[in-house]
Design a protein around this motif. Structure first.
Motif, PDB file in Angstrom:
ATOM      1  N   LEU A  80      21.564  42.337  32.775  1.00  0.00           N
ATOM      2  CA  LEU A  80      22.651  42.433  31.936  1.00  0.00           C
ATOM      3  C   LEU A  80      23.817  42.778  32.897  1.00  0.00           C
ATOM      4  O   LEU A  80      23.898  43.967  33.735  1.00  0.00           O
ATOM      5  CB  LEU A  80      22.234  43.538  30.816  1.00  0.00           C
ATOM      6  CG  LEU A  80      23.230  43.549  29.739  1.00  0.00           C
ATOM      7  CD1 LEU A  80      22.398  43.724  28.476  1.00  0.00           C
ATOM      8  CD2 LEU A  80      24.216  44.749  29.936  1.00  0.00           C
ATOM      9  N   TYR A  81      24.905  42.247  32.622  1.00  0.00           N
ATOM     10  CA  TYR A  81      26.218  42.655  33.131  1.00  0.00           C
ATOM     11  C   TYR A  81      27.469  43.248  32.286  1.00  0.00           C
ATOM     12  O   TYR A  81      27.640  42.388  31.522  1.00  0.00           O
ATOM     13  CB  TYR A  81      26.598  41.647  34.212  1.00  0.00           C
ATOM     14  CG  TYR A  81      25.695  41.200  35.029  1.00  0.00           C
ATOM     15  CD1 TYR A  81      25.721  41.632  36.569  1.00  0.00           C
ATOM     16  CD2 TYR A  81      24.738  39.958  34.716  1.00  0.00           C
ATOM     17  CE1 TYR A  81      24.970  41.536  37.278  1.00  0.00           C
ATOM     18  CE2 TYR A  81      23.968  39.979  36.029  1.00  0.00           C
ATOM     19  CZ  TYR A  81      23.991  40.321  37.216  1.00  0.00           C
ATOM     20  OH  TYR A  81      22.947  40.120  38.133  1.00  0.00           O
TER      21      TYR A  81
ATOM     22  N   PRO B 218      29.017  32.800  32.754  1.00  0.00           N
ATOM     23  CA  PRO B 218      30.286  31.999  32.964  1.00  0.00           C
ATOM     24  C   PRO B 218      31.592  32.923  32.897  1.00  0.00           C
ATOM     25  O   PRO B 218      32.398  32.688  33.611  1.00  0.00           O
ATOM     26  CB  PRO B 218      30.405  30.906  31.832  1.00  0.00           C
ATOM     27  CG  PRO B 218      28.996  31.026  31.642  1.00  0.00           C
ATOM     28  CD  PRO B 218      28.085  32.242  31.868  1.00  0.00           C
ATOM     29  N   GLU B 219      31.217  34.123  32.244  1.00  0.00           N
ATOM     30  CA  GLU B 219      32.451  34.964  32.161  1.00  0.00           C
ATOM     31  C   GLU B 219      32.700  35.900  33.267  1.00  0.00           C
ATOM     32  O   GLU B 219      33.594  36.569  33.423  1.00  0.00           O
ATOM     33  CB  GLU B 219      32.341  35.740  30.877  1.00  0.00           C
ATOM     34  CG  GLU B 219      32.316  34.952  29.583  1.00  0.00           C
ATOM     35  CD  GLU B 219      31.909  35.807  28.129  1.00  0.00           C
ATOM     36  OE1 GLU B 219      32.835  35.867  27.201  1.00  0.00           O
ATOM     37  OE2 GLU B 219      30.963  36.729  28.400  1.00  0.00           O
TER      38      GLU B 219
ATOM     39  N   LEU C 224      35.520  34.561  35.512  1.00  0.00           N
ATOM     40  CA  LEU C 224      36.746  34.650  34.783  1.00  0.00           C
ATOM     41  C   LEU C 224      37.203  36.114  34.532  1.00  0.00           C
ATOM     42  O   LEU C 224      38.435  36.541  34.823  1.00  0.00           O
ATOM     43  CB  LEU C 224      36.538  34.191  33.290  1.00  0.00           C
ATOM     44  CG  LEU C 224      36.294  32.716  32.928  1.00  0.00           C
ATOM     45  CD1 LEU C 224      36.004  32.459  31.534  1.00  0.00           C
ATOM     46  CD2 LEU C 224      37.420  31.815  33.320  1.00  0.00           C
ATOM     47  N   TRP C 225      36.385  37.192  34.190  1.00  0.00           N
ATOM     48  CA  TRP C 225      36.585  38.413  34.020  1.00  0.00           C
ATOM     49  C   TRP C 225      37.154  38.854  35.577  1.00  0.00           C
ATOM     50  O   TRP C 225      38.414  39.939  35.567  1.00  0.00           O
ATOM     51  CB  TRP C 225      35.206  39.229  33.807  1.00  0.00           C
ATOM     52  CG  TRP C 225      35.498  40.721  33.881  1.00  0.00           C
ATOM     53  CD1 TRP C 225      35.067  41.644  34.802  1.00  0.00           C
ATOM     54  CD2 TRP C 225      36.398  41.560  32.968  1.00  0.00           C
ATOM     55  NE1 TRP C 225      35.662  43.055  34.516  1.00  0.00           N
ATOM     56  CE2 TRP C 225      36.486  42.872  33.405  1.00  0.00           C
ATOM     57  CE3 TRP C 225      37.262  41.344  31.885  1.00  0.00           C
ATOM     58  CZ2 TRP C 225      36.763  44.026  32.723  1.00  0.00           C
ATOM     59  CZ3 TRP C 225      37.809  42.232  31.213  1.00  0.00           C
ATOM     60  CH2 TRP C 225      37.742  43.292  31.291  1.00  0.00           C
ATOM     61  N   MET C 226      36.577  38.511  36.669  1.00  0.00           N
ATOM     62  CA  MET C 226      37.068  39.173  37.900  1.00  0.00           C
ATOM     63  C   MET C 226      38.383  38.356  38.540  1.00  0.00           C
ATOM     64  O   MET C 226      39.048  39.007  39.047  1.00  0.00           O
ATOM     65  CB  MET C 226      35.818  39.012  39.012  1.00  0.00           C
ATOM     66  CG  MET C 226      34.942  39.795  38.716  1.00  0.00           C
ATOM     67  SD  MET C 226      35.052  41.738  38.703  1.00  0.00           S
ATOM     68  CE  MET C 226      34.688  41.870  40.434  1.00  0.00           C
TER      69      MET C 226
ATOM     70  N   ALA D 244      40.738  37.444  31.726  1.00  0.00           N
ATOM     71  CA  ALA D 244      39.927  38.826  31.539  1.00  0.00           C
ATOM     72  C   ALA D 244      40.354  39.351  29.841  1.00  0.00           C
ATOM     73  O   ALA D 244      39.272  39.583  29.105  1.00  0.00           O
ATOM     74  CB  ALA D 244      40.294  39.699  32.665  1.00  0.00           C
ATOM     75  N   LEU D 245      41.591  39.151  29.727  1.00  0.00           N
ATOM     76  CA  LEU D 245      42.110  39.411  28.428  1.00  0.00           C
ATOM     77  C   LEU D 245      41.228  38.571  27.280  1.00  0.00           C
ATOM     78  O   LEU D 245      40.960  38.753  26.229  1.00  0.00           O
ATOM     79  CB  LEU D 245      43.650  39.157  27.964  1.00  0.00           C
ATOM     80  CG  LEU D 245      44.430  40.486  28.861  1.00  0.00           C
ATOM     81  CD1 LEU D 245      46.059  40.203  28.681  1.00  0.00           C
ATOM     82  CD2 LEU D 245      43.943  41.898  28.445  1.00  0.00           C
TER      83      LEU D 245
END
Length: 190
Positions: free
Chosen positions: A122-123, A162-163, A166-168, A174-175
């Motif tokens: 889990l991340y 997949p996120e 995008l998050w990094m 990220a928003l």
């Protein structure tokens, strides 16, 4: 709210094992695994010069108003809060774990572990910063979804595979991640 999480290096979870192994090489020793408490150093994925790499980071931003540390940041207000705004813009991180804990508040207090269905890893989305030469992180939380709401009204921002990129990589992405529904989790008594 996320006040404790768990990090095991089971051989079935090779991606978690690889992260722990790399951090142990960096710090020349054992990295804490098992139940992770605030102020523990734990593996965190950070991005520097465009490369995502694991690092040993202390859990909790300094609390400049009181003693203790700030372990969580509300996703809804982090873009405006001076403590978190710059980290959200440029110092986002991912906290790998094998689940997080929460306690029931109704009836007898019961400890539950939350995980993704059919996944040991889990991340969680987080923020990091350096304070007096020490790297620290906080976990972003959001309003609990239906899989969590009967236990607590907040939950960590759990990232799907997949996120994670995008998050990094991009502040606007990220928003956008912070605005989307979080995946359903399963709970088991711990």
């Amino acid at each position: 709210m996320c006040g404790r999480y768990v990090l095991f290096s089971d051989t079935e979870m090779q991606d978690i094992r690889d992260i722990i192994d790399e951090v142990q090489r960096k710090v020349n020793g054992e990295m804490k695994t098992g139940e992770i408490f605030p102020t523990d150093k734990a593996p965190v994925l950070i991005q520097e010069q465009g490369i995502i790499t694991p690092d040993a980071v202390k859990w909790g931003f300094p609390n400049f108003r009181n003693k203790g540390v700030v372990i969580n940041a509300r996703a809804e207000t982090a873009p405006e809060k001076p403590m978190f705004r710059r980290s959200l813009e440029t110092k986002r991180c991912i906290i790998p774990c094998t689940g997080f804990y929460e306690w029931s508040h109704n009836g007898p207090k019961t400890k539950y572990q939350f995980n993704l269905p059919e996944s040991g890893a889990l991340y969680m989305a987080g923020l990091w910063n350096d304070f007096d030469g020490e790297r620290r992180f906080a976990i972003l939380t959001t309003e609990a979804n239906v899989s969590m709401s009967e236990i607590h009204n907040r939950m960590p921002v759990v990232l799907t595979r997949p996120e994670m990129q995008l998050w990094m990589n991009n502040y606007q992405d990220a928003l956008d991640v912070l605005q989307t529904a979080r995946p359903e989790l399963i709970k088991t008594p711990a």
